[in-house]
Design a protein around this motif. Structure first.
Motif, short mmCIF file in Angstrom:
data_model
loop_
_atom_site.label_atom_id
_atom_site.label_comp_id
_atom_site.label_asym_id
_atom_site.label_seq_id
_atom_site.Cartn_x
_atom_site.Cartn_y
_atom_site.Cartn_z
N LEU A 6 0.83 -1.21 0.00
CA LEU A 6 0.00 0.00 0.00
C LEU A 6 0.86 1.25 0.00
O LEU A 6 0.58 2.21 -0.73
N ILE A 7 1.90 1.28 0.79
CA ILE A 7 2.79 2.45 0.82
C ILE A 7 3.46 2.62 -0.54
O ILE A 7 3.59 3.74 -1.06
N PHE A 8 3.88 1.52 -1.15
CA PHE A 8 4.50 1.57 -2.48
C PHE A 8 3.52 2.13 -3.51
O PHE A 8 3.89 2.97 -4.34
N LEU A 9 2.26 1.71 -3.47
CA LEU A 9 1.26 2.22 -4.41
C LEU A 9 0.98 3.71 -4.20
O LEU A 9 0.77 4.45 -5.16
N ILE A 10 0.97 4.14 -2.96
CA ILE A 10 0.70 5.56 -2.69
C ILE A 10 1.80 6.42 -3.29
O ILE A 10 1.54 7.47 -3.87
N PHE A 11 3.05 6.00 -3.18
CA PHE A 11 4.16 6.79 -3.74
C PHE A 11 4.20 6.77 -5.26
O PHE A 11 4.80 7.64 -5.88
N LEU A 12 3.61 5.78 -5.87
CA LEU A 12 3.60 5.70 -7.33
C LEU A 12 2.47 6.48 -7.99
O LEU A 12 2.38 6.52 -9.21
N THR A 13 1.61 7.09 -7.23
CA THR A 13 0.42 7.71 -7.81
C THR A 13 0.51 9.22 -7.90
O THR A 13 -0.44 9.92 -7.63
N SER A 14 1.64 9.73 -8.28
CA SER A 14 1.72 11.18 -8.53
C SER A 14 1.29 11.42 -9.97
O SER A 14 2.08 11.34 -10.89
N CYS A 15 0.05 11.66 -10.18
CA CYS A 15 -0.52 11.79 -11.51
C CYS A 15 -0.75 13.25 -11.85
O CYS A 15 -0.97 14.08 -10.98
N SER A 16 -0.76 13.52 -13.13
CA SER A 16 -0.94 14.92 -13.52
C SER A 16 -2.36 15.19 -14.03
O SER A 16 -2.82 16.31 -13.96
N SER A 17 -3.03 14.19 -14.54
CA SER A 17 -4.37 14.44 -15.08
C SER A 17 -5.44 14.01 -14.07
O SER A 17 -5.21 13.17 -13.20
N LEU A 18 -6.59 14.60 -14.21
CA LEU A 18 -7.70 14.29 -13.32
C LEU A 18 -8.13 12.83 -13.47
O LEU A 18 -8.41 12.14 -12.49
N LYS A 19 -8.15 12.36 -14.69
CA LYS A 19 -8.58 10.98 -14.96
C LYS A 19 -7.64 9.98 -14.28
O LYS A 19 -8.10 9.02 -13.66
N LYS A 20 -6.33 10.22 -14.37
CA LYS A 20 -5.38 9.30 -13.74
C LYS A 20 -5.47 9.39 -12.22
O LYS A 20 -5.32 8.39 -11.53
N SER A 21 -5.68 10.58 -11.70
CA SER A 21 -5.78 10.74 -10.25
C SER A 21 -7.00 10.00 -9.70
O SER A 21 -6.93 9.35 -8.65
N ILE A 22 -8.13 10.12 -10.38
CA ILE A 22 -9.35 9.43 -9.92
C ILE A 22 -9.16 7.92 -10.02
O ILE A 22 -9.55 7.18 -9.12
N GLY A 23 -8.55 7.46 -11.09
CA GLY A 23 -8.30 6.02 -11.25
C GLY A 23 -7.39 5.48 -10.16
O GLY A 23 -7.65 4.43 -9.57
N ALA A 24 -6.31 6.20 -9.88
CA ALA A 24 -5.38 5.76 -8.84
C ALA A 24 -6.06 5.81 -7.47
O ALA A 24 -5.86 4.91 -6.63
N GLY A 25 -6.86 6.85 -7.22
CA GLY A 25 -7.57 6.94 -5.94
C GLY A 25 -8.55 5.81 -5.77
O GLY A 25 -8.70 5.26 -4.67
N ALA A 26 -9.24 5.43 -6.85
CA ALA A 26 -10.19 4.32 -6.78
C ALA A 26 -9.48 3.00 -6.51
O ALA A 26 -9.94 2.17 -5.71
N ILE A 27 -8.34 2.80 -7.17
CA ILE A 27 -7.60 1.54 -6.97
C ILE A 27 -7.09 1.45 -5.53
O ILE A 27 -7.27 0.43 -4.85
#
Length: 168
Positions: A6-27
């Motif tokens: 979980l910590i590894f996934l949190i650090f990998l989710t620095s997204c620039s677009s809204l679509k990617k941020s919502i997808g990463a947040g949902a995952i």
């Protein structure tokens, strides 16, 4: 092991677009909610149902939080004087060099800004961002004019001019 993932996934989710941020947040929300639902289940029989419900609720909550906390990158704006400035007067435009008797006539030409283009059209590579000044091309248009010189009438049609400006 699950906590490290979980910590590894949190650090990998620095997204620039809204679509990617919502997808990463949902995952991430789904993983956290599913894990929480399975761990905190009251009995063995309902563990799968609780993990499923926790995952769905976590995914919805993660997507909602990603939407709320997402910040769009701020775009630099050009100097407003570049396009909204006053009409410029240019008096030394050699329009009549083709005729010897009209060669010394320099009519007043007024340019009105019509449109502003930002160059380059593609996004710069990360290593050039902040190092290269933005360029703007400003399109001007002149007004039609009628000149009466001695026994001649000269009609000047509207024409366009382009100016290349770099940000400060």
């Amino acid at each position: 092991m699950k906590c490290n993932l979980l910590i590894f996934l949190i650090f990998l989710t620095s997204c620039s677009s809204l679509k990617k941020s919502i997808g990463a947040g949902a995952i991430i929300g789904g993983i956290v909610g599913g894990t929480g639902g399975a761990v905190f289940s009251p009995d063995e029989y309902s563990r799968d149902k609780n993990a499923y419900m926790g995952g769905v609720i976590g995914a919805i909550a993660g997507a909602g939080l990603a939407y709320l906390f997402h910040e769009e990158p701020k775009k630099k704006t050009a100097d407003p004087m570049l396009i909204d400035g006053p009409t410029q007067t240019h008096q030394d435009v050699p329009l009549f060099d083709f005729s010897p008797e009209l060669k010394n006539i320099k009519p007043e030409v007024n340019f009105k800004p019509m449109k502003k283009y930002e160059v380059p059209l593609e996004k710069l590579p990360p290593e050039l961002e902040g190092k290269v000044k933005k360029q703007y091309i400003i399109e001007y248009e002149s007004e039609a004019r009628t000149l009466e010189i001695n026994n001649r009438t000269i009609q000047i049609s509207p024409f366009k001019a382009w100016e290349h400006v770099y940000e400060n």
